[in-house]
Design an enzyme around this catalytic site. Structure first.
Site, PDB file in Angstrom:
ATOM      1  N   GLY A 165      -6.525  -2.526  -6.253  1.00  8.22           N
ATOM      2  CA  GLY A 165      -7.522  -1.478  -6.119  1.00  8.22           C
ATOM      3  C   GLY A 165      -6.896  -0.287  -5.431  1.00  8.22           C
ATOM      4  O   GLY A 165      -5.943  -0.435  -4.661  1.00  8.22           O
ATOM      5  N   GLY A 166      -7.390   0.903  -5.738  1.00  7.08           N
ATOM      6  CA  GLY A 166      -6.850   2.112  -5.118  1.00  7.08           C
ATOM      7  C   GLY A 166      -5.349   2.180  -5.302  1.00  7.08           C
ATOM      8  O   GLY A 166      -4.849   2.134  -6.421  1.00  7.08           O
ATOM      9  N   ASP A 167      -4.640   2.268  -4.194  1.00  9.80           N
ATOM     10  CA  ASP A 167      -3.177   2.334  -4.238  1.00  9.80           C
ATOM     11  C   ASP A 167      -2.551   1.061  -3.663  1.00  9.80           C
ATOM     12  O   ASP A 167      -1.452   1.087  -3.137  1.00  9.80           O
ATOM     13  CB  ASP A 167      -2.670   3.572  -3.512  1.00  9.80           C
ATOM     14  CG  ASP A 167      -3.023   3.582  -2.030  1.00  9.80           C
ATOM     15  OD1 ASP A 167      -3.989   2.894  -1.637  1.00  9.80           O
ATOM     16  OD2 ASP A 167      -2.337   4.283  -1.265  1.00  9.80           O
ATOM     17  N   GLU A 168      -3.270  -0.045  -3.781  1.00  7.34           N
ATOM     18  CA  GLU A 168      -2.793  -1.337  -3.292  1.00  7.34           C
ATOM     19  C   GLU A 168      -2.364  -2.224  -4.451  1.00  7.34           C
ATOM     20  O   GLU A 168      -3.087  -2.363  -5.442  1.00  7.34           O
ATOM     21  CB  GLU A 168      -3.912  -2.057  -2.527  1.00  7.34           C
ATOM     22  CG  GLU A 168      -3.642  -2.181  -1.063  1.00  7.34           C
ATOM     23  CD  GLU A 168      -4.748  -2.955  -0.361  1.00  7.34           C
ATOM     24  OE1 GLU A 168      -5.107  -2.510   0.733  1.00  7.34           O
ATOM     25  OE2 GLU A 168      -5.245  -3.949  -0.881  1.00  7.34           O
ATOM     26  N   ASP A 197       0.862  -1.173   0.000  1.00  5.90           N
ATOM     27  CA  ASP A 197       0.000   0.000   0.000  1.00  5.90           C
ATOM     28  C   ASP A 197       0.903   1.229   0.000  1.00  5.90           C
ATOM     29  O   ASP A 197       1.840   1.311   0.797  1.00  5.90           O
ATOM     30  CB  ASP A 197      -0.889  -0.007   1.246  1.00  5.90           C
ATOM     31  CG  ASP A 197      -1.898   1.111   1.245  1.00  5.90           C
ATOM     32  OD1 ASP A 197      -2.855   1.038   0.463  1.00  5.90           O
ATOM     33  OD2 ASP A 197      -1.717   2.064   2.030  1.00  5.90           O
TER      34      ASP A 197
END
Length: 178
Positions: A81-84, A31
């Site tokens: 997803g997102g910043d993962e 992350d």
């Protein structure tokens, strides 16, 4: 690759682990640190460009697929997803390989990049799960790498944590307390 394709790769690695002696693999869940600050202050276009740059960095940081492997083993990188992001390190042999790759990723991410005229640097928190249990499923491995990642985040920015059973007990205890 996407989340579903990554999960399928993990399932194939589990099958290889059951077929070959001394076969090990690891899942790294990462992350980005401070991504929301970058996205909110510099805009989503810079945030999106940063995600692409991070994905490219991850691809360069994992071991190449030209190395000898058993049964089609190959390292994989996926945006979850997102910043993962998730990384599958297949057929690692020694457990220390996963830590070395995580350290290489953290070092590469700290280098500043110029995105849309801004100098941007980021770090990450990485959780590592070494596969090895007879009854482990892909979902178990992903959950455990997630627990390790949040443990790494609790240690401060730019940290790596390797999953151990105590982390799961602590997570269950927190849930029970809530």
């Amino acid at each position: 690759i996407n989340r579903d394709a990554f999960r399928t790769s993990v399932i194939r690695s589990i099958e290889r682990m059951r077929r070959y002696d001394n076969y090990r693999f690891a899942i790294l869940l990462m992350d980005l640190d401070r991504f929301k600050v970058i996205n909110d202050s510099l805009g989503h276009a810079v945030g999106d460009e940063l995600l692409v740059a991070v994905a490219n960095t991850l691809h360069r940081s994992v071991r190449g697929s030209v190395r000898p492997s058993r049964g089609g083993a190959e390292d994989r990188v996926a945006r979850m997803g997102g910043d993962e992001f998730a990384i599958l390190l297949d057929d690692i042999g020694e457990v220390e390989v996963a830590q070395c790759v995580a350290d290489r990723i953290l070092a590469a991410l700290q280098k500043a990049r110029f995105l849309h005229g801004y100098q941007v640097a980021t770090g990450a928190s990485i959780g590592i799960k070494i596969a090895g249990g007879e009854d482990e499923t892909a979902d178990d491995l992903l959950r455990d790498s997630d627990i390790a990642m949040y443990h790494a985040k609790s240690l401060g920015k730019g940290q790596v944590a390797v999953f151990d059973a105590e982390m799961n007990h602590q997570a269950v205890d927190r849930l029970n307390l809530e």
